[in-house]
Each structure stands twice: as structure tokens, then as C-alpha cells.
Design an enzyme around this catalytic site. Structure first.
Site, mmCIF file in Angstrom:
data_model
loop_
_atom_site.group_PDB
_atom_site.id
_atom_site.type_symbol
_atom_site.label_atom_id
_atom_site.label_comp_id
_atom_site.label_asym_id
_atom_site.label_seq_id
_atom_site.Cartn_x
_atom_site.Cartn_y
_atom_site.Cartn_z
ATOM 1 N N TRP A 68 0.823 -1.226 0.000
ATOM 2 C CA TRP A 68 0.000 0.000 0.000
ATOM 3 C C TRP A 68 0.841 1.253 0.000
ATOM 4 O O TRP A 68 0.511 2.235 -0.666
ATOM 5 C CB TRP A 68 -1.017 -0.030 1.134
ATOM 6 C CG TRP A 68 -2.092 -1.023 0.825
ATOM 7 C CD1 TRP A 68 -2.308 -2.218 1.437
ATOM 8 C CD2 TRP A 68 -3.058 -0.942 -0.237
ATOM 9 N NE1 TRP A 68 -3.351 -2.880 0.828
ATOM 10 C CE2 TRP A 68 -3.827 -2.119 -0.193
ATOM 11 C CE3 TRP A 68 -3.345 0.000 -1.217
ATOM 12 C CZ2 TRP A 68 -4.867 -2.382 -1.095
ATOM 13 C CZ3 TRP A 68 -4.375 -0.244 -2.118
ATOM 14 C CH2 TRP A 68 -5.124 -1.420 -2.047
ATOM 15 N N ASP B 207 -1.686 6.766 6.259
ATOM 16 C CA ASP B 207 -2.771 5.967 5.688
ATOM 17 C C ASP B 207 -3.227 4.965 6.747
ATOM 18 O O ASP B 207 -2.658 3.886 6.883
ATOM 19 C CB ASP B 207 -2.275 5.243 4.428
ATOM 20 C CG ASP B 207 -3.339 4.304 3.859
ATOM 21 O OD1 ASP B 207 -4.447 4.213 4.433
ATOM 22 O OD2 ASP B 207 -3.051 3.657 2.831
ATOM 23 N N LYS C 103 -13.134 -1.153 6.568
ATOM 24 C CA LYS C 103 -12.562 -2.098 7.540
ATOM 25 C C LYS C 103 -13.137 -1.826 8.929
ATOM 26 O O LYS C 103 -13.946 -2.588 9.421
ATOM 27 C CB LYS C 103 -11.044 -2.017 7.514
ATOM 28 C CG LYS C 103 -10.489 -2.392 6.122
ATOM 29 C CD LYS C 103 -9.264 -1.625 5.811
ATOM 30 C CE LYS C 103 -8.827 -1.617 4.364
ATOM 31 N NZ LYS C 103 -8.870 -2.851 3.618
HETATM 32 N N1 PMP Z 1 -4.479 1.717 1.934
HETATM 33 C C1 PMP Z 1 -4.575 0.593 2.673
HETATM 34 C C2 PMP Z 1 -3.655 0.416 3.838
HETATM 35 C C3 PMP Z 1 -5.518 -0.372 2.341
HETATM 36 O O1 PMP Z 1 -5.621 -1.492 3.061
HETATM 37 C C4 PMP Z 1 -6.365 -0.166 1.226
HETATM 38 C C5 PMP Z 1 -7.435 -1.152 0.817
HETATM 39 N N2 PMP Z 1 -7.340 -2.411 1.240
HETATM 40 C C6 PMP Z 1 -6.214 1.005 0.484
HETATM 41 C C7 PMP Z 1 -5.274 1.934 0.878
HETATM 42 C C8 PMP Z 1 -7.067 1.285 -0.713
HETATM 43 O O2 PMP Z 1 -8.318 1.628 -0.288
HETATM 44 P P1 PMP Z 1 -9.530 1.884 -1.275
HETATM 45 O O3 PMP Z 1 -9.879 0.570 -1.882
HETATM 46 O O4 PMP Z 1 -10.579 2.411 -0.335
HETATM 47 O O5 PMP Z 1 -9.095 2.886 -2.265
#
Ligand code: PMP
Length: 359
Positions: free
Chosen positions: A101, A171, A195
Site C-alpha cells: 500500500w 494511511d 474495515k
Molecule cells: N491503503 C490501505 C492500507 C488499504 O488497506 C487499502 C485497501 N485495502 C487502500 C489503501 C485502498 O483503499 P480503497 O480501496 O478504499 O481505495
């Protein structure tokens, strides 16, 4: 029949929240409509939205000089919105690369700013957090970005970085609300909702007021934090149902004893699972013990090729979504706030039985 859903997101929601939403789905607050059908500018919804923010502020003890934004577009859109708002053209931004991520976040940032990778967890195979003393930060960076919990790798920061006077950006998608957090340490916190907050389609941004009003020319209004904050996150139609449901989740959290209670519960859940994995002789978790995630627990089986059978048999026992992320394979159990300790105990019970039959 409800299952124990170990998905990394969209994830399990608290049953009382779902039941409450069901009970008022077709007639919300005597309106003769569902909450999805009322105007976001009507008094009833504005009050619901306001209350959700107030409860969130109370849960996280958000200081008065921070704005809370309820946005659409997922955490992924924030990967772009953050440099557009916080990095002037030509600026350098610091990123700590600890897994999948953070890699995506810094990849997007690179389209708007010069990215300095202040630290890269590559040497550990992305199974540990590089010690802060080894980071090579750019003293002129517009901000320092990190990913407190890597949802895929199951790697979590055991500390909050000290960014000095540089705004710290986090994040928190897969760790927010899992325990208390000292918001004052951050310039900006963001999190996709699916989540620990509520349904997907909603993203929270908690931003220090002095960081508003810096968006570069060409930033779309709906991504400009100042413009959105000025309209109370209603510059356009917000994801109303997700906002409402997040409010119910916040109420539930408060009723359960708030984030200190979540911390105790989440610690016990994670320790229960890691303790079993380490002692099992059949399962293994590759992450450095100090950096193991409380929320996402990846694990491997000692015998190759059994993953699918494991997942199928577990699902038959009501333990679902245990497959690891498609990019890494193996298994993964996500233990967000709505997962009770009984779910983790049921998983451990299944795992030991599976190991006995296949070990
Ligand atoms: N950052 C993290 C740490 C994540 O776990 C996720 C999704 N699993 C995201 C960003 C991306 O999120 P989204 O699908 O809401 O764009």
C-alpha cells in the site's frame, strides 16, 4: 446464519449495527423513506451527519484545530489528493516504503511531486519496519507519508514517526479506531471506511487546519480540502448511506467502551492467534514480532498446496475469506473491531484440527 468473516475489506460489521440499520431501513426517523432516499441537505440527515462526526471526534479525541472530512473515492483517491493539496509544484515529499500500500501511495504521489523514499523495508523482505534512525529524509520535504498498517503484508509500525516540523501523513485505512491514537502527532490521517468504519464508498480525512488552503492550481474542487471543509463535506452529494452507517458504528464503539476497550480486545485477539501460530509447528507468520499487525495476520501452511482445501473447509465451518491477498498467496485472517474473540478462538480450533489431520 452469520459467519465469522475474516476478510481484509470490505470487512465484517458489528451485528447490532446491521440490525439497527435493518430495523429503520424502510422508514428512517418517521420520514416514510430510507436514509438513502432523503436529502443530504435536509435537517434530519445534516443532524445525523453532524452527530457521526461528533462521536468520531469523541472516540479519537480529535483536537479542535483538526477538520474531519467525509469523502468519496476511497483511500486510493487520497493517494493523489494528498500531494495535490500539500505539495506545491516542484516540491519533494518523503515516503516510507513498507509494503504494497505504501508502494501504491508513493507511485501516485510521483505524478505530482518528487518522491524521496526515506526508507525501504526491502532488506527485510517487507517483513519489518526499518528503524527510524536509518531513514534518509529530505529536510525540505512538504510532508512525510507512511502506512501505519500494511494490510497485505500484515506489518505494522510499533511507533509513530517523529517528523519534527514536517507534517506527518498516515494511511490509517486498516488500523483506524482499533485503539486510541494521538491525533495531534499528525498533519493528516486518512482511511477508507470498509474495515473499521463502515461500508466502502466513504473515506475519512482528519486534517490539521493550517494545512487547508494549499491546494495547487488545477486541483478539482471535490479534492480540495479547504473547499470541502468549507461545505461541511457537502460540496456535492456525499455517500449518505455510508456516512449514516459509520455513525452507527461509532455509536456501537462508544457503547462497547470506546477505543481503550477496543485496544484490549484487539490485543487479546491478535495475541491469541499469533501465540497459536508460533506454537503450532504447522503454521508460520513471517513478520518480525515487534512489527506484527493486530488487524491482518498472514500465515502459511507447512505443507504446500493445501491453501484451497484449508479455505474451503474453514468456510464450511463458518470461517470465511481466509485466502491471502492474490499478490502473495498463503492465508490471512483480518481481525478488525467487529471480529469477536470467539471468532478467533473458533479459527484457532479449526486450525489445530486441520493441522492434526494434515501435518
Ligand atoms: N491503503 C490501505 C492500507 C488499504 O488497506 C487499502 C485497501 N485495502 C487502500 C489503501 C485502498 O483503499 P480503497 O480501496 O478504499 O481505495
Amino acid at each position: 446464519m452469520r459467519v465469522y468473516n475474516f476478510s481484509a475489506g470490505p470487512a465484517m460489521l458489528p451485528l447490532p449495527v446491521l440490525e439497527r440499520a435493518r430495523s429503520e431501513l424502510t422508514d428512517w426517523q418517521g420520514s416514510g423513506m430510507s436514509v438513502m432516499e432523503v436529502s443530504h441537505r435536509g435537517k434530519a440527515f445534516v443532524e445525523t451527519a453532524r452527530r457521526a462526526e461528533a462521536t468520531l471526534r469523541e472516540l479519537l479525541a480529535v483536537p479542535a484545530n483538526y477538520r474531519v472530512l467525509f469523502l468519496a473515492g476511497g483511500a486510493t483517491l487520497q493517494f493523489s489528493a494528498i500531494p495535490m493539496n500539500l505539495a506545491p509544484p516542484g516540491a519533494t515529499v518523503d515516503y516510507v516504503h513498507t509494503g504494497a500500500w505504501s508502494k501504491k501511495a508513493l507511485g501516485e504521489a510521483g505524478r505530482y511531486a518528487r518522491v524521496n523514499v526515506a526508507a525501504d523495508a526491502k532488506d527485510s523482505g517487507y517483513f519489518a519496519i526499518p528503524p527510524e534512525a536509518s531513514w534518509r529524509r529530505d529536510p525540505s520535504a512538504a510532508y512525510l507519508h507512511y502506512t501505519p498498517n500494511e494490510t497485505i503484508g500484515g506489518v505494522e509500525f510499533p511507533f509513530i514517526p517523529d517528523s519534527g516540523s514536517v507534517p506527518l501523513v498516515a494511511d490509517c485505512s486498516s488500523t483506524i479506531l482499533s485503539r486510541p491514537l494521538d491525533v495531534a502527532r499528525f498533519g493528516l490521517i486518512y482511511a477508507g471506511a470498509q474495515k473499521n468504519i463502515g461500508p466502502s464508498g466513504l473515506t475519512l480525512v482528519i486534517v490539521r487546519e493550517d494545512l487547508l488552503g494549499r491546494a495547487r492550481d488545477g486541483t478539482p474542487s471535490v479534492l480540495d480540502y479547504r473547499a470541502v471543509a468549507a461545505e461541511g463535506s457537502m460540496l456535492n452529494t456525499p455517500p449518505t448511506f455510508a456516512w449514516y452507517l459509520a455513525g452507527l458504528v461509532f455509536d456501537w464503539l462508544k457503547g462497547e467502551g470506546g477505543l481503550a476497550a477496543m485496544e484490549r480486545r484487539n490485543r487479546e485477539k491478535a495475541e491469541t492467534l499469533y501465540r497459536y501460530i508460533d506454537a503450532s509447528g504447522f503454521y508460520s507468520n513471517p513478520v518480525a514480532p515487534a512489527c506484527r499487525s493486530w488487524m491482518n495476520v498472514p500465515f502459511r501452511l507447512a505443507v504446500a498446496g493445501l491453501e484451497q482445501r484449508f479455505a474451503e473447509e474453514a468456510a464450511r465451518e463458518g470461517l470465511t475469506n481466509l485466502e491471502g491477498h492474490r499478490s502473495v498467496g498463503g492465508m490471512r485472517a483480518s481481525l478488525y473491531n467487529a471480529m469477536p474473540l470467539e471468532g478467533v478462538r473458533a479459527l484457532v480450533g479449526f486450525m489445530s484440527e486441520f493441522a492434526r489431520r494434515n501435518g
